[in-house]
Design an enzyme around this catalytic site. Structure first.
Site, mmCIF file in Angstrom:
data_model
loop_
_atom_site.group_PDB
_atom_site.id
_atom_site.type_symbol
_atom_site.label_atom_id
_atom_site.label_comp_id
_atom_site.label_asym_id
_atom_site.label_seq_id
_atom_site.Cartn_x
_atom_site.Cartn_y
_atom_site.Cartn_z
ATOM 1 N N GLU A 47 -1.409 14.051 -32.165
ATOM 2 C CA GLU A 47 -0.081 14.678 -32.736
ATOM 3 C C GLU A 47 0.495 13.986 -33.943
ATOM 4 O OE1 GLU A 47 3.239 12.739 -30.286
ATOM 5 O OE2 GLU A 47 4.465 14.651 -30.283
ATOM 6 N N HIS B 47 -0.490 10.345 -34.397
ATOM 7 C CA HIS B 47 -0.709 9.806 -33.138
ATOM 8 C C HIS B 47 -1.531 10.069 -32.159
ATOM 9 C CE1 HIS B 47 2.106 9.627 -29.099
ATOM 10 N NE2 HIS B 47 1.161 8.643 -28.895
ATOM 11 N N ASN C 118 6.267 11.954 -26.195
ATOM 12 C CA ASN C 118 6.992 10.952 -25.666
ATOM 13 C C ASN C 118 8.203 11.309 -25.261
ATOM 14 O OD1 ASN C 118 4.502 9.686 -24.816
ATOM 15 N ND2 ASN C 118 4.621 8.282 -26.837
ATOM 16 N N SER D 262 3.654 5.704 -31.428
ATOM 17 C CA SER D 262 3.783 6.769 -30.444
ATOM 18 C C SER D 262 5.553 7.081 -30.632
ATOM 19 C CB SER D 262 3.408 6.115 -29.325
ATOM 20 O OG SER D 262 3.976 5.094 -28.901
#
Ligand code: COA
Length: 695
Positions: free
Chosen positions: A443, A431, A481, A410
């Protein structure tokens, strides 16, 4: 080329809508249908009419581009076509194949009868676009299937399988060759002189309806539909079907349709609809780059994430081996998968048959040799570079030469992971979001050397797995993130300055986020959040708030320890005075004088960092376009879809205003409040995000 073909099959006319890709009911289609209905009605040799769709589908809706333009729809509108159908003295039968959705299904509902292909799906998904059906959908659906079924189906917008539609009375028969059967049905109806079934005149399902049904239903969806207009207007409209004279009920539906069509929520949701489709297009990966077929997958790591990813493959019918070196960990992982599936059966979202089928495709393995048979390997082991590199080194030795090696990291550097292999062109990030069997977002992350075909394959794979897919470039935290750290980070600065966790989460949830930032931290685990933060790079003149670390040191890891930013009774969060004194202690240490913070400031402080970091991400080419970021935030981070995503939100309030607010806050809140260069450029030129895209 006509968009509605007029074809005679002896004494039956077939009006075939041919308007690719989905036969949407644009003006030309409505004109063609109206003309065809009039011509067939006037021709004495024609005994019945069938409406069908070319390209394997009945119309999948009104033309979204047309109503999104904000202009008044040109006549004839769908209601006029329907009025012509209901006025004709000959049987009109719909032959439904593919997906009859929205305006398309409303068209079918105004026919006298409906025949559906066994594989067809029908539904009124307008709510997902912030709309209510505007061509009698709430009225006719309710008259055919009753208000309970209508409330469930139209407020959720679900696609209904043909077999279920038959049970509900929405269609009259199922067939394999739907057009042939519809022609035969229409001809029989004409020969038998069967009384024409005008759906808008049916009354038995709308009489004697329980008085409190609608109030109860409003209560039932309150939490889920919080802040939204369309679901409640749909209920009002179905209620009108059951309580008002027909003409008045249709008028009410139209009025609510126009109200929704003109609402900012509709505009935002249509933005998300097109953004999700645009996100699949990668400028430097042309359509002629063919994805590799994925016939067999292996997932490395049987933890919560790995298990969820394996379920995705199995649900899509792709055999998948789940690899874990210890038998014990493997059994635990397989047990968790079974438990998750059992939950789906209990909730009614999957049948036992479907679950058995999926489970038969998942096999546990403890040996890397089996990886040789896979077309793709998805690694989902512990989030640590050394561990991942070791796994990829091994995979490179055992995987078939054509196989794609994907990592579910991630945040970690894809190029550094790829460097552990001799096939960096086959290495890519996939991800998934937790729980991977539930969350819609995938993702994908491209490394410096990821090949176009590898990218094409994981983009296509996302669609096969029913995910919303976005492609990100390789950087610390990728799109989602990387931005999140500034959002949650700001929440903690607000705590230092005087806010409480419950105030911050209330404001965030009031805006429409599924969960406030601190409640999310508690759910994900504060230890996990802290570990990720430690690996983060920030400018030398920036800092993090020490609050997160203090919570971890006190064992307040979140829901899993019953204590975090809140205290928990079950899953219910309760404000905890101990946390408040911890926060006050931090404020004292830092010499910050706590103050009352207005909700408006909290919202501003939470959202601006998302827009600002998003601008940097677009500028650096990490996201291909700003709307990809909206797709990520809506589908992966609980941002309210009816507000369009953070970038859309910024543009709606005005990028110049965003810059102005940031400049106002920068002197007191540090360099992180310095507007991104791209934001400043756009604010100065007056252009929007669509003027910028990479590739
Ligand atoms: N109006 C205009 N364009 C539409 C459309 C509509 N109602 N429905 C789909 N499209 C377009 C998409 O934008 C896409 O265009 P693109 O290829 O240029 O990106 C193309 O049709 C294919 O759609 P896509 O969603 O990629 O295909 P799919 O096979 O995954 O799904 C549907 C097909 C019909 C299930 C899906 O497109 C859908 O749900 N459409 C909207 C249905 C709807 O909400 N109808 C109510 C409108 S009132």
């Amino acid at each position: 080329m006509p968009v509605v073909n007029y074809r005679s099959e002896a004494d039956v006319v077939v009006l075939e809508i041919d308007h690719p890709p989905v036969n949407a009911l644009s003006l030309a289609v409505r004109e063609g249908l109206l003309a065809g209905l009039k011509q067939a009605g006037a021709d004495a040799a024609v005994k019945a009419i069938v409406i069908a769709g070319a390209n394997g589908t009945f119309p999948a809706g009104a033309d979204i581009n047309e109503f999104a333009s904000g202009l008044v729809l040109k006549s004839p509108i769908t209601r006029e076509v329907q009025a012509q159908m209901e006025a004709t003295s000959k049987p009109v039968v719909a032959a439904i194949a593919g997906t009859a959705l929205g305006g398309g299904f409303e068209l079918a509902l105004a026919c006298h009868w409906r025949i559906a292909a066994n594989s067809a799906k029908v539904g009124l998904p307008e709510v997902k676009l912030g709309l209510i059906p505007g061509a009698g959908g709430t009225q006719r659906f309710t008259r055919l299937a009753g208000p309970e079924a209508a409330l469930d189906a139209i407020t959720s917008g679900t696609h209904i399988l043909a077999s279920r539609a038959l049970e509900l009375g929405l269609v009259d028969a199922l067939a394999d060759d739907v057009v042939a059967e519809a022609i035969a049905f229409a001809r029989r109806a004409a020969q038998e002189n069967r009384p024409l079934r005008i759906v808008s005149d049916l009354a038995d399902k709308i009489t004697g309806v329980k008085a409190n049904l609608f109030a109860e239903f409003r209560g039932k969806i309150q939490a889920k539909a919080r802040g939204q207009l369309a679901p409640f207007r749909i209920i009002d409209s179905i209620q009108a079907a059951c309580t008002q004279p027909k003409d008045e009920a249709f008028r009410i539906e139209r009025e609510f349709f126009l109200e929704c069509r003109n609402s900012p929520q509709r505009k935002a949701l249509v933005h998300v609809f097109f953004a999700e489709r645009e996100a699949r297009k990668i400028p430097d990966v042309p359509a002629d780059v063919k994805p590799l077929p994925i016939r067999k997958a292996v997932v490395i790591g049987a933890g919560t994430m790995g298990g969820g990813i394996a379920m995705n493959f199995a649900n899509a019918g792709i055999p998948v081996d789940l690899l874990e070196l210890s038998r014990e960990a493997l059994d635990r992982g397989l047990g968790l998968i079974q438990k998750n599936y059992a939950g789906s059966v209990t909730r009614g979202s999957l049948t036992q048959g479907r679950v058995d089928q999926a489970l038969s495709l998942i096999k546990g393995i403890t040996d890397y040799e089996a990886v040789a048979g896979a077309d793709i390997v998805v690694e989902a082991v512990f989030e640590d570079m050394k561990v991942k590199q070791e796994v990829f080194g091994k995979l490179d030795r055992v995987a078939a030469p054509h196989a794609i090696l994907a990592t579910n990291t991630s945040t970690l550097d894809i190029d550094a992971i790829a460097a552990a292999t001799a096939r960096p062109e086959k290495v890519v990030g996939t991800h998934f979001f937790s729980p991977a069997n539930v969350m819609k977002l995938l993702e994908n992350v491209r490394g410096k050397r990821t090949a176009p075909q590898t990218i094409a394959t994981v983009m296509a794979l996302g669609k096969t797995l029913s995910k919303v897919v976005v492609l990100a470039g390789n950087c610390d935290g990728f799109i989602g993130n990387r931005m999140l750290q500034f959002y949650t980070g700001e929440a903690e600065f607000l705590l230092e300055e005087g806010a409480t966790p419950e105030q911050i989460d209330r404001v965030s949830e009031g805006f429409g986020f599924a969960m406030g930032p601190l409640a999310v931290r508690d759910l994900a685990g504060n230890d996990v959040g802290f570990m990720i933060r430690k690996g983060r790079r920030i400018p030398a003149d920036e800092r993090w708030s020490p609050i997160l670390q203090r919570l971890v040191e006190q064992g307040r890891l979140g829901q899993k320890t019953g204590k975090g930013f809140y205290r928990y009774e079950g899953r219910t969060r309760i404000p905890d005075p101990e946390v408040l004194s911890l926060i006050e202690g931090v404020s004292r240490e830092l010499g910050i004088k706590r103050r009352e913070i207005a909700d408006q400031e909290i919202l501003e402080r939470l959202l601006h960092p998302l827009v600002n970091e998003g601008a940097k991400i677009v500028d650096e080419g990490i996201a291909i376009r700003a709307s990809d970021i909206d797709v990520v935030y809506v589908n992966g981070y609980g941002f309210p879809a009816y507000k369009g995503g953070p970038m859309y939100w910024g543009e709606e309030i005005g990028l110049a205003k965003v810059v102005e607010t940031m400049r106002r806050l920068a002197p007191s809140h540090g360099t992180r409040w310095r507007p991104a260069p791209l934001l400043e450029r756009l604010a100065a030129s007056g252009e929007g995000w669509s003027s910028v895209r990479s590739g």
